[in-house]
Design an enzyme around this catalytic site. Structure first.
Site, PDB file in Angstrom:
ATOM      1  CE  LYS A 199       1.790  -2.021   2.596  1.00 27.27           C
ATOM      2  NZ  LYS A 199       0.921  -2.814   3.698  1.00 27.27           N
TER       3      LYS A 199
HETATM    4  C1  LIG Z   1      -0.387  -3.164   4.277  1.00 29.13           C
HETATM    5  C2  LIG Z   1      -0.866  -2.613   5.632  1.00 29.13           C
HETATM    6  C3  LIG Z   1      -1.184  -3.258   6.734  1.00 29.13           C
HETATM    7  C4  LIG Z   1      -1.732  -4.866   6.533  1.00 29.13           C
HETATM    8  O1  LIG Z   1      -0.819  -5.669   6.078  1.00 29.13           O
HETATM    9  P1  LIG Z   1      -1.327  -7.065   5.374  1.00 29.13           P
HETATM   10  O2  LIG Z   1       0.085  -7.574   4.924  1.00 29.13           O
HETATM   11  O3  LIG Z   1      -1.795  -6.395   3.698  1.00 29.13           O
HETATM   12  O4  LIG Z   1      -2.181  -7.756   6.027  1.00 29.13           O
HETATM   13  C5  LIG Z   1      -1.686  -2.991   7.753  1.00 29.13           C
HETATM   14  N1  LIG Z   1      -1.371  -1.366   7.991  1.00 29.13           N
HETATM   15  C6  LIG Z   1      -1.114  -0.695   7.131  1.00 29.13           C
HETATM   16  C7  LIG Z   1      -0.706   0.986   7.413  1.00 29.13           C
HETATM   17  C8  LIG Z   1      -0.809  -0.998   5.834  1.00 29.13           C
HETATM   18  O5  LIG Z   1      -0.276  -0.258   5.051  1.00 29.13           O
END
Ligand SMILES: *Cc1c(COP(=O)(O)O)cnc(C)c1O
Length: 399
Positions: A199
């Site tokens: 991210k």
């Molecule tokens: C990455 C992501 C999540 C979950 O995040 P984590 O930190 O991996 O638990 C939820 N929704 C979307 C759209 C994502 O890309």
């Protein structure tokens, strides 16, 4: 200075490193920030956590930010904070990561899928309206790839009684109508972020909820901490002494450590630079991809200024090009380039099929899924890497 690896044969040197579709950007000051926390008195629930939350709230323009162990926990806690419970329905896009829907199931509620636009992968007011019922408690719009859903349209469609929780895992650093995503100034009640390494900023694992509602922020904090109330004014019984605390509901341990929060503070200070770099790379991709028949960017250049470009996803008319997507993926991999598909429509997942979902009911999601492919996109990519990716894509489509 002798470079490590200077002895290797030229053939090995000339082969470019594998380019993944995403990766973190960790710099020396990020490492120093973690080491500083390690040497401090607090490894968890300390001053780094508080600082991270304060700076995140300021960055996204919300009154409160509560950090938790990951983005999935943030979705879970946000749903809990708006009262999602057994028998409720939560509307989520048919195309998203599984976590967006699973958070409803954790609370005994049922995710209901809204179809997405076949060209953007985003839900609309209209698609939400079609799935609304008397049981709808919340809607979770997903800002897929970093482009924002029209939340005003979603709000108009569902009315004021249903809560809107933005899944902004792709959209830290994006803006909508001039406001940062996460400010919750318009039509949303809460926003949720992830700090997974792929991210915009990372804490290794991590997530957060932002909101302007003090009560909901408190509910997220309590849920993060076993359901414990630390506020004496809320207690049901008189305190017998300073050791006292009360459990008011069933919560979990969803805490983010101070090591992670320290990394988060350092990473957050670079958010604008990281997002600018993503936008620059996206513009470069747009210009090169325009030359390839049957290929277009999901997020076009009109939206560049507000998208945070978590992903650079394209739409490929594989039929027109007479080629299978899996062959393109394999060929690009052989050329040292990673790609990914975001995402398998949730109604295709055996778990949700088992709960009655059918892809045939989601033509927009099916059409988006059939054509999408995500190309490498991360701040430490070089401009030359973009050219390398587009050349490899073009060759893979031609063969
Ligand atoms: C990455 C992501 C999540 C979950 O995040 P984590 O930190 O991996 O638990 C939820 N929704 C979307 C759209 C994502 O890309």
């Amino acid at each position: 200075m002798t470079l490590p690896g200077a002895h290797v044969t030229p053939a090995r040197v000339s082969k470019p490193a594998f380019l993944p579709y995403a990766r973190q950007s960790i710099e020396q000051d990020d490492i120093d920030a973690v080491v500083a926390v390690l040497r401090s008195d607090w490894l968890t629930s300390g001053p780094s956590l508080e600082r991270f939350e304060n700076e995140l709230a300021r960055k996204v323009g919300a009154e409160h930010a509560v950090a938790v162990s990951n983005g999935t926990a943030a979705l879970h806690a946000a749903c809990h904070a708006v009262g999602v419970t057994e028998g409720d329905e939560v509307i989520v896009p048919a195309i998203t990561f599984v976590a967006t829907a699973n958070c409803a199931r954790y609370l005994g509620a049922e995710p209901v899928f809204a179809d997405v636009d076949p060209n953007t992968g985003l839900i609309s007011g209209e698609s939400v309206e079609r799935r609304k019922s008397a049981r709808t408690r919340a809607v979770i719009p997903v800002h897929l790839t970093g482009s924002t859903v029209d939340l005003d349209a979603v709000r108009d469609a569902i009315g004021s009684e249903v809560r809107v929780i933005e899944d902004a895992a792709h959209a830290l650093g994006a803006t909508a109508g001039g406001d940062p995503v996460g400010s919750c100034r318009g039509s949303s009640d809460l926003a949720v972020f992830s700090f997974h390494p792929i991210k915009h900023i990372t804490t290794a694992e991590g997530g957060a909820v932002s909101t302007n509602d003090a009560g909901r922020a408190r509910r997220v904090r309590q849920f993060r901490d076993h359901g414990l109330s630390r506020d004496p004014t809320e207690w049901k019984h008189e305190s017998p002494g300073p050791w006292y605390y009360e459990q008011h509901e069933l919560g979990h341990n969803l805490r983010l450590s101070d090591l992670q929060a320290g990394l988060g503070v350092s990473q957050l200070s670079k958010l604008e630079r990281f997002v600018d770099r993503r936008r620059h790379l996206a513009a470069l991709y747009d210009s090169l991809i325009a030359e390839i028949a049957g290929v277009s960017p999901v997020t076009d250049s009109n939206r560049r200024s507000n998208s945070a470009y978590h992903l650079y996803s394209i739409l490929v008319d594989f039929e027109e090009r007479g080629v299978e997507r899996r062959d393109v993926v394999h060929r690009m991999r052989d050329d040292g380039i990673g790609t990914q598909v975001h995402y398998l429509p949730l109604p295709m997942q055996p778990y949700y099929r088992g709960r009655g979902a059918r892809l045939e009911d989601y033509p927009g999601a099916a059409r988006y899924y059939a054509r999408t492919l995500s190309l490498p996109m991360f701040p430490v990519m070089k401009d030359d890497d973009v050219e390398r990716v587009v050349n490899a894509l073009s060759a893979a489509l031609d063969r």
